[in-house]
Write a protein that holds these residues in place. Structure first.
Motif, mmCIF file in Angstrom:
data_model
loop_
_atom_site.group_PDB
_atom_site.id
_atom_site.type_symbol
_atom_site.label_atom_id
_atom_site.label_comp_id
_atom_site.label_asym_id
_atom_site.label_seq_id
_atom_site.Cartn_x
_atom_site.Cartn_y
_atom_site.Cartn_z
ATOM 1 N N ASP A 163 41.874 34.185 8.700
ATOM 2 C CA ASP A 163 42.926 33.213 8.973
ATOM 3 C C ASP A 163 42.708 32.575 10.344
ATOM 4 O O ASP A 163 43.004 31.397 10.558
ATOM 5 C CB ASP A 163 44.301 33.873 8.889
ATOM 6 N N GLY A 164 42.157 33.358 11.274
ATOM 7 C CA GLY A 164 41.855 32.803 12.587
ATOM 8 C C GLY A 164 40.852 31.667 12.478
ATOM 9 O O GLY A 164 40.991 30.618 13.112
ATOM 10 N N ASN A 192 44.482 38.304 6.784
ATOM 11 C CA ASN A 192 45.150 39.543 7.203
ATOM 12 C C ASN A 192 46.228 39.243 8.251
ATOM 13 O O ASN A 192 46.694 40.121 8.956
ATOM 14 C CB ASN A 192 44.135 40.578 7.698
ATOM 15 N N ALA A 220 46.474 37.842 11.120
ATOM 16 C CA ALA A 220 46.282 37.941 12.575
ATOM 17 C C ALA A 220 44.790 37.883 12.879
ATOM 18 O O ALA A 220 43.956 37.969 11.989
ATOM 19 C CB ALA A 220 46.877 39.218 13.142
ATOM 20 N N TYR A 221 44.504 37.702 14.158
ATOM 21 C CA TYR A 221 43.125 37.832 14.632
ATOM 22 C C TYR A 221 42.869 39.314 14.800
ATOM 23 O O TYR A 221 43.232 39.900 15.816
ATOM 24 C CB TYR A 221 42.954 37.151 15.990
ATOM 25 N N MET A 222 42.261 39.946 13.823
ATOM 26 C CA MET A 222 42.105 41.396 13.887
ATOM 27 C C MET A 222 40.901 41.797 14.733
ATOM 28 O O MET A 222 40.942 42.758 15.479
ATOM 29 C CB MET A 222 41.950 41.976 12.485
HETATM 30 MG MG LIG Z 1 42.618 37.586 10.394
#
Ligand SMILES: [Mg+2]
Ligand SMILES: Cc1ncc(C[n+]2csc(CCOP(=O)(O)OP(=O)(O)O)c2C)c(N)n1
Ligand SMILES: Cc1ncc(C[n+]2csc(CCOP(=O)(O)OP(=O)(O)O)c2C)c(N)n1
Ligand code: SF4
Ligand code: SF4
Ligand code: SF4
Ligand code: SF4
Ligand code: SF4
Ligand code: SF4
Ligand SMILES: [Mg+2]
Lengths: 171, 83, 366, 297, 83, 366, 297, 171
Positions: free
Chosen positions: G101-102, G128, G130-132
């Protein structure tokens, strides 16, 4: 050097001990393993302690003390140092000096658990502080600075227990 | 340049079986071969051998997804150090 | 007060104590913990600032540009690919003469993907009009961030504080943190009206087409003002004195090493070893790359100079060495080392320096 | 809908005569309207484009609002920072991003980011359906089959529907407008200025040299686009509505002949009958969607 | 820095009246004061003076928009060189 | 065959004759007419290539990167802000060792917005691993584009052809265009398999995480290979001979001027004037900045060297002068001139050179 | 809808065991499904993100497809170039952009551009929320009120609806999918592979460490999102349809309790009852829109 | 130097004359005004012609010949050069040598009009070619290379007419 699995809190332990060292009037550095951590993978963290300001920033090559957060680590890493501190009931390890403490049980007793893992960092930090000859107060203060008050209390207990229980192994 | 090129290898992160805290134990008798565990194992550590499943413990990270998804409770997660 | 802080947390602490009003940044390893810490400070109310979760580094610096143009004290931080992604904005900010401060946590440029330190990213800014500092440790990262705001606002040029990825950014060290009152005195509240403020009902237009001569005059002024930065740093009036360079065991040195960044600590330890062996060696540490401390280097009067650097200008060699050679009055040898984060420790420096003294050193250390 | 009467409009000029816009420039029409609508609350943020040139040069600005020139892809993010400064320093004003369709190509991530954050600004994309400042190159919003210097045989992709895309971004206010209906545009600007957050207006801006028509026909061309149904005026301010000027053309029989719009433009001179039929089909489809959205939002 | 800052000025492009090929000629008698030409002049070169319009020939570029929009045909475009 | 072509059309012609297979570019003045011309060629069927109308320069070079990684001969072109916007991709392409060719029509970096020539944009690439050429006129822009494909594909490094905005890009001049058959012979069809080709069913992964040492070795290899470029250019086998530098009236020169780009023509006319006055002056023209022609400069044996350049590294001064000083064995004087497109013509050069000879020249020419 | 039977799925592994993904990683589930769906037609294009790490290191790749690592914002454009190469050189294969998504934040202009051009590729955003890879920072698609390291008190903006936005881009194929329903995902991938042009799949990917739940619950969490109606599975292949796995939850009474989904996640532990009510309201609204779109498209 | 209003085709005229010069065996450069053009604004274009390759690229400072595409230009520019070629029926201009031709009428006659403007570039190029002493064939070829065949014909006619009609003015 601290050897731990991702999620066990090796990096935090290193930081706690650096603060404790500062409280002891020393200079210290806590160096996490440089790179991407994954929960479950082996992590190396380093601590440097000195009476004078520490200038170097390179990685630690020959650690004097190695802390082993899980016995399973012995299966993958060949642990050798002046002194080893290990989370164990009964260390199976050939080395000069070996200190041991059952940090997992301490953590489990106090319900310090995350995702199935006992969080042994403060207990192990307690054991290491003892081995380093730090006063318990120095470590206690470090824990209190680092954790929120509720968590701090439990972790101080864990550290205290380990600080008291850690013993040198003689086979 | 070669050192910038990688080729397919199992265990690119080493023997990830070592990451486990819990180990999935398979009970063939309870299994109805639905293969859901095989489909949903994130690690791709489950093989299908003669219609039965087989877990590759060298790499299984012990996530527990297979046990959760098994309607037959044919997989149980057991603490590694209790084994 | 002494605290144990990582380099990144030290920077965040300094940004907080500077009473920064606007922060926009985008996560990238190993800079991320600066942003996280600042977000936390703002949300907890420890810092009264706007924190914007932008969608890219280009926008991070664009938002900071807008805030600074609007009169706020503004900050961002990044690394490597993040810097390259905001590169256009970096030039824009500098040419606009806005006193923005940025922390640059150095990291290797890919491919291959590599998160470890190397100074090539920082050096891509060396033409652009940014003041470029490089800290040796968390203490300097802290101090230079505060000095950065002061100097930037005095001279209207943006200021980048470099710190080595992981080696400084993630290593927790003892940092002596001044009192807030000391900082407030050092760095008064910023209510800028120069070089310009964009605000409603003040119908100025900034940055549009001009004559070619105007552009050239602006560049000449930037260059001239950059030359004043050395004195501003020296006379900043901070709790500790700072200078463009650090001189380590230099007084009687026949051999001088020029370096910058975290590994200088290791190199100093190595110098001590050689000194103990009777070798008259010392270090001129570059705390700033821009302005380039040309005078300090020209003044060196020694047998030979060794430049050890974590970068490479492909097709020319060591970047700092090139610049040093262009001003030095002693012979200069260049060594490129530690690229991509390759670890270079005390032992390495000891043997490197020995070989240098003996004249047996090659251009690449690997 | 805010009703705007010509006689009530302020006489103060915010776009000053004698600027570099070409004869019949649609951006000029938009910019003067912006001044009439919001006056000196406006702080312009202008990325690269024709407006960079129109803004003036050397010490002479063509605007009576403050104006900050910014890199091509950066405008909404700059406005975010400016808005923060106005708020923190207690200054009343609105950052208004005035950009071309090209700016919304290269800067689409920036636009989207500011919208998702609901940052405080009005963004106007003055859409002349190509990169005009660099000499008429295809942009995302260039009309299907239109000729440009990078699509000398006609563009092959469909016009990007910016406004609907921003609607799906949940912008606080979204509208389409046209330089053919300045009162409508001024009304929408005023409405937008009363709403907080991220406000977006997609302004249709026929460009004489870029499209190939006489400079006197800018307004007529803009109106023809609406009348033949190719450009639909609507507004979302919490509720989605087709604007009065477009309303009649929901009824296809009321629409002006499409060829009238197309044939007047050099960029469409090569269209075949099938092409025109296809455009008509697409217009019908667009109307179907927009009418349906009136029920959804 | 000063040379990067511009301030509001008529005629930032000079006397753009020189660009004209055609000149709008206003016939007050035909005019109904609807002000559409004023609203739609892209150059903002039309002023309203006592309800009547007045064209600023220094800047009017001769685009012809005003003439087109005037329903009353009160503005006529005439070739400059025929004047 | 002699044709009248602008520099931009000359580049487009060369790209066509190279039978380039993939083009992605984004318009920016003064580069745009290259893209327009290529679009026209492709749509008219004169050139069998894919032409992609990307939405930004970052994507232009990203698409070109993908095409080149997939095995195609690929081209892009840009200027100034466009280059800065694709800057991250520039590094990525170079570090991937892909033989992409780019035309860089030089233009000043803003603000203020300024579309005229200045070489600062080109020089931002000097560390990155791109081969950097700078042409003096449309003929060279044409020739260097073709040589660019050849050399890039031989050594696996990307190649940028610089040409001065407007002065070369938009000035129509006489260009001698070779026959297609000559070009085909010089530049055979490209079916690459090195350094790698991304294609279905060939499961390699390129560019991922590696060891630090690997990164460093890759940079060292790039630097080493860059050093081979001089010979490759010399032995390219093109219809005209080329070299990293041009020597103009240099044999007996006591005063040597070092410059690059379009204004060298004016400077040569000025040199002729001074020669007529009996001054022994000549020019070493840099046709390439990377690799840096260090040897040629080191060999200069003269009273003094003058570097005249259209750029400024703020806080250090002339970029080329710094590099020249780092290798020259004669005293070097630096002059920054023509920034932001300020016109510098024959008369200017005559008086500049006279003052240089007399030792009366300052660092800025304005 | 392509119906996928487990027993018919190929046994060949394209994601190899022993890689760096965390326990219970949703990307790993998605990537292995991609292999099952399209096998060695896939050429992966991977921008920065967790997948960069999962892909392996040094000479070891975790994938049996070719994989090109690319800068964060560049992936769809790189795929454009690769697709051109495959086509020109007569190689059968599909460039598949696999991004987080980032990647769709910073690279949204790139994504939008490739879509508007209808370039030949499949883009999968494995979301997911967020920036995991950099340690759980807020992204455009982070759920409202979720805690991240840059939103320690909870995100204030709404989740960006990527799939609807791409639908308004007129992508050739758009679908939502979930790692809780891999057969549905595999079916959608196969369907997408049969369509030409630009194809987009928004894959919902609950992440144990990022969201704060036990690694064994990845699939369950993904399913709960669908069952409580927070994640709606749909598909547009010329016609817009709610997918069978989501269909029942159009009826609100059939939905699982929202709290069940939220309370299991550490990132939501701080939610108040009003927050939860607000989330429920938004879910209802989203269903209203999606159901209406079924009639429009 | 050519002085024209944007839209009159000054740049094209310069290019045509360069090609013509090449056809005459000379070297030539056509330099457009550097910058953004707007329809209607004054545009300066330059041509350099020489027997030897032209090396310089700086702007032309003292043009020998100035071509004026519209008399209105005289109102804003002070035109002075060795030779002036002007589009006029009757030039009102003080200068050494003045040549004149009614290029507007030629263009209008041939219906060479765009957006109300007579496109006088080819006619003026014809007049200038004559003044430069070029053969008409050289210019004709240049026009044919530059325009599509249909347009070329009309433009050749315009050029031809001007080539024949241009006269030196004597007041
Ligand atoms: Mg992500
Ligand atoms: C990074 C970057 N790329 C390209 C340009 C060149 N450029 C300036 S204006 C422009 C086109 C503008 O088109 P649009 O936004 O539609 O505005 P218009 O000129 O049509 O009003 C381009 C491509 C630039 N200034 N910066
Ligand atoms: C230009 C640029 N900015 C920032 C980064 C740092 N970065 C790498 S991965 C990542 C986050 C990825 O998040 P997402 O795309 O959601 O993937 P996930 O890790 O969640 O799988 C960031 C910010 C980068 N590599 N390049
Ligand atoms: S525990 Fe996880 S990794 Fe192991 S077999 Fe089960 S699903 Fe696979
Ligand atoms: S999910 Fe359970 S029942 Fe199904 S195959 Fe696996 S073990 Fe057997
Ligand atoms: S090209 Fe079109 S939009 Fe640009 S200034 Fe001219 S008329 Fe206006
Ligand atoms: S448009 Fe015509 S009628 Fe109306 S005010 Fe103008 S001149 Fe008068
Ligand atoms: S001709 Fe054009 S510029 Fe002149 S007054 Fe009329 S509308 Fe305005
Ligand atoms: S953080 Fe989440 S998405 Fe990333 S590897 Fe771990 S489980 Fe997978
Ligand atoms: Mg446009």
């Amino acid at each position: 050097m601290i050897l731990s699995f991702g999620g066990q809190g090796g990096v935090t332990a290193a930081r706690l001990l650096s603060i404790a060292a500062l409280n002891e009037g020393k200079y210290a550095q806590a160096i996490p393993q440089f790179g991407a951590e994954r929960r479950g993978a082996l992590v190396r963290s380093f601590i440097r302690i000195s009476d004078r300001p520490i200038r170097r920033h390179s990685s630690v090559k020959n650690p004097e003390v190695i802390a082993v957060f899980s016995e399973k680590i012995l299966k993958i890493v060949d642990v050798k140092a002046n002194t080893v501190v290990i989370n164990s009931k009964q260390p199976k390890l050939e080395n000069g000096r070996v200190y041991y403490v059952d940090a997992s049980s301490i953590a489990l007793e106090l319900n310090l658990i995350s995702a199935g893992w006992p969080i042994v960092n403060t207990a192990m930090a307690g054991a290491m502080a003892k081995v380093f000859g730090f006063s318990f107060e120095s470590l206690k203060d470090a824990i209190e600075q680092t954790f929120s008050s509720k968590l701090a209390e439990l972790n101080v207990q864990a550290a205290k227990k380990a600080y008291e229980e850690v013993k040198e192994w003689s086979a | 340049m070669e050192c910038m090129i990688a080729r397919p290898s199992k265990g690119s992160a080493g023997k990830t079986g070592l990451w486990r805290t819990f180990k999935p134990i398979y009970d063939e008798n309870k299994c109805n071969n639905c293969l859901l565990c095989w489909l949903y194992c994130p690690e791709n550590a489950i093989d299908v051998v003669d219609g039965k499943i087989s877990i590759d413990y060298d790499y299984c990270k012990g996530c527990g997804v297979c046990a959760k998804i098994c309607a037959k409770k044919a997989i149980e997660m057991v603490r590694e150090d209790e084994l | 007060m002494k605290k144990v802080l990582t380099g990144n947390y030290a920077v965040a602490e300094a940004v907080k104590m500077a009473r920064t009003e606007f922060i926009a940044a985008y996560p990238i390893t190993p800079q991320t913990t600066i942003v996280e810490r600042l977000a936390e400070m703002v949300e907890k109310g420890e810092l009264n600032a706007d924190f914007v979760r932008v969608e890219s580094e280009h926008s991070a610096l664009a938002a900071v540009y807008g805030a600074s143009a609007g009169g706020l004290r503004a900050f961002t931080a990044t690394s490597s690919h993040g810097l390259l992604y905001m590169y256009e904005m970096c030039w824009w900010v500098a040419n606009s003469r806005l006193p923005v401060v940025m922390a640059l946590v150095t990291r290797t440029i890919g491919p291959p993907w590599n998160i470890h330190t190397d100074h090539t990213d920082l050096l891509t800014l060396r033409d652009s009009g940014w003041i470029l500092a490089m800290s040796e440790n968390a203490q300097e990262a802290f101090d230079l961030t505060l000095i950065g705001f002061k100097v930037a606002e005095q001279i209207d040029l943006p200021f980048a504080v470099g710190l080595d990825g992981f080696q400084v950014s993630h290593t927790a060290e003892v940092v002596d943190v001044p009192e807030q009152s000391e900082v407030d005195e050092f760095l008064p509240e910023r209510r800028r009206n120069k070089p310009f403020v964009i605000e409603p009902r003040n119908p100025i237009t900034v940055g549009g087409l001009t004559t070619n001569e105007c552009t050239m005059i602006l560049r000449r002024e930037m260059n001239r003002d950059m030359e004043k930065v050395g004195d501003l740093v020296k006379n900043a009036g901070y709790v500790r004195d700072y200078d463009l360079v650090e001189r380590y065991r230099l007084d009687d040195a026949e051999y001088v090493v020029i370096m910058m960044g975290a590994w200088c600590g290791d190199a100093k330890d190595a110098i001590d070893v050689l000194r103990d062996e009777g070798v008259q060696i010392g270090m001129l540490r570059l705390r700033f790359v821009r302005p380039f401390p040309a005078e300090e280097i020209a003044k060196l009067d020694c047998k030979k100079i060794l430049v050890v650097e974590r970068d490479c200008s492909v097709g020319k060699g060591g970047i700092i060495a090139t610049e040093v050679k262009s001003v030095a009055n002693s012979p200069v040898q260049s060594v490129m080392a530690g690229l991509g984060g390759v670890d270079v420790g005390v032992d390495d420096f000891v043997s490197m320096f020995r070989r240098f003294v003996k004249g047996e050193l090659g251009e690449w250390w690997l | 809908m805010v009703v705007v009467k010509i006689k009530d409009l302020p006489k103060e000029k915010f776009l000053l005569p004698g600027n570099t816009s070409c004869q019949g420039c649609p951006h000029a029409l938009g910019l003067k309207s912006l001044g009439m609508a919001l006056g000196d609350d406006v702080v312009l943020v202008v990325p690269a484009g024709c407006t960079t040139i129109i803004a003036g040069s050397k010490d002479k600005s063509s605007f009576k609002f403050p104006c900050l020139h910014v890199p091509f892809a950066s405008a909404p993010a700059v406005a975010t920072g400016l808005g923060s400064a106005f708020r923190r320093l207690g200054k009343k004003g609105i950052p208004v991003v005035w950009m071309g369709d090209g700016g919304s190509d290269i800067g689409f991530a920036t636009l989207s980011g500011a919208c998702v954050r609901k940052d405080d600004m009005i963004v106007i994309v003055s859409d002349n359906e190509a990169y005009m400042n660099t000499g008429i190159q295809t942009s995302g919003t260039t009309f299907w089959k239109a000729r440009t210097t990078t699509s000398p045989t006609g563009k092959r992709e469909e016009k990007k529907d910016l406004a609907l895309i921003m609607l799906m971004h949940k912008a606080d206010y979204v509208a389409t407008a046209s330089v053919g209906y300045l009162q409508d545009f001024i009304g929408k600007l005023r409405k937008a200025s009363e709403i907080d957050g991220f406000r977006f207006i997609h302004l249709h801006s026929p460009c004489p040299p870029g499209w190939g028509f006489d400079s006197s026909e800018t307004v007529e061309m803009a109106r023809l686009a609406v009348k033949c149904g190719a450009w639909i005026l609507w507004e979302f301010d919490g509720k989605f509505r087709i604007s009065p000027m477009s309303k009649p053309y929901a009824d296809k029989s009321k629409r002006a002949p499409l060829t009238e719009y197309l044939k007047k433009q050099r960029r469409f001179r090569h269209l075949s009958d099938e092409d025109i039929a296809e455009i008509e089909r697409r217009i019908d489809e667009q109307w179907r969607v927009v009418l349906a959205l009136e029920d959804v939002f």
